[in-house]
Write an enzyme that holds these catalytic residues in place. Structure first.
Site, PDB file in Angstrom:
ATOM      1  N   GLU A  41       0.302  -0.836  -0.240  1.00 25.24           N
ATOM      2  CA  GLU A  41      -0.135   0.398  -0.063  1.00 25.24           C
ATOM      3  C   GLU A  41       0.924   1.330   0.212  1.00 25.24           C
ATOM      4  OE1 GLU A  41      -2.901  -0.167   3.359  1.00 25.24           O
ATOM      5  OE2 GLU A  41      -4.068  -1.720   1.651  1.00 25.24           O
ATOM      6  N   TYR A  91     -13.201  -7.609  -6.259  1.00 23.74           N
ATOM      7  CA  TYR A  91     -14.250  -7.325  -5.583  1.00 23.74           C
ATOM      8  C   TYR A  91     -15.819  -6.994  -5.992  1.00 23.74           C
ATOM      9  CZ  TYR A  91     -10.612  -6.096  -1.894  1.00 23.74           C
ATOM     10  OH  TYR A  91      -9.810  -6.161  -0.406  1.00 23.74           O
ATOM     11  N   ASN A 142      -6.364   0.906  -6.070  1.00 20.21           N
ATOM     12  CA  ASN A 142      -6.099  -1.003  -6.757  1.00 20.21           C
ATOM     13  C   ASN A 142      -6.525  -1.666  -7.128  1.00 20.21           C
ATOM     14  OD1 ASN A 142      -4.970  -3.379  -5.627  1.00 20.21           O
ATOM     15  ND2 ASN A 142      -5.608  -3.380  -3.404  1.00 20.21           N
ATOM     16  N   GLY A 176      -6.848 -18.425  -5.753  1.00 21.61           N
ATOM     17  CA  GLY A 176      -8.174 -18.728  -4.552  1.00 21.61           C
ATOM     18  C   GLY A 176      -7.970 -18.053  -3.046  1.00 21.61           C
TER      19      GLY A 176
END
Length: 162
Positions: free
Chosen positions: A28, A133, A126, A97
């Site tokens: 990050e 998501y 990101n 996964g």
């Protein structure tokens, strides 16, 4: 592809967890922001009143990812939810996964506990995570902006007159 296993963190995992947190901070682009110590993590995750829970995802017997989460509460739903503070998978284990397995595990915890939702934040830049998501059906809460009080501003407010 080998199966992914999920296990709860134990007190003995504190050094491993701190290593993952530092790796996440590198990803990050804020490695200097990590001030947490093993003693901090031990106290707040395994002490008298744990503030959060942690699970690890392993593949081929290697702990390769983690999720740190805690309950929050929705006044509109009238029940708790889970807030995912951190989800991280080591780069060499991505696309196998583990992230999905961690999120599925947290979804099951929500359902088992009767919680109403699972929430988290993601950095705007990101793109790989955002795409992941969205592929799960997660929706961005674009009208909301996160605010934070910390450090000196937090201390100033705490001692200000009511």
């Amino acid at each position: 592809m080998p199966p992914v296993s999920i296990r709860p963190a134990t007190r003995a995992d504190v050094p491993l967890l701190l290593g993952f947190i530092r790796a996440l901070a590198e990803y990050e682009r804020e490695p200097q922001a990590v001030v947490a110590t093993e003693a901090d993590l031990d106290r707040w995750l395994f002490g008298e009143r744990p503030a959060a829970e942690v699970v690890f995802a392993a593949i081929d017997g290697v702990d390769a990812g983690f999720a740190l989460y805690f309950p929050n509460f929705s006044t509109w739903l009238g029940r708790p939810g889970l807030y995912l503070e951190d989800l991280f998978v080591l780069p060499e284990y991505r696309r196998r996964g583990l992230g999905r397995a961690l999120l599925a595990h947290l979804a099951r915890i929500c359902i088992e506990r009767g919680y109403g939702r699972l929430e988290w934040s993601v950095l705007d830049w990101n793109e790989p995570s955002i795409a992941f998501y969205k592929s799960l059906g997660a929706k961005a809460m674009d009208e909301w902006t996160t605010y934070r009080l910390e450090g000196e501003a937090l201390r100033r407010l705490a001692v200000s007159p009511a």
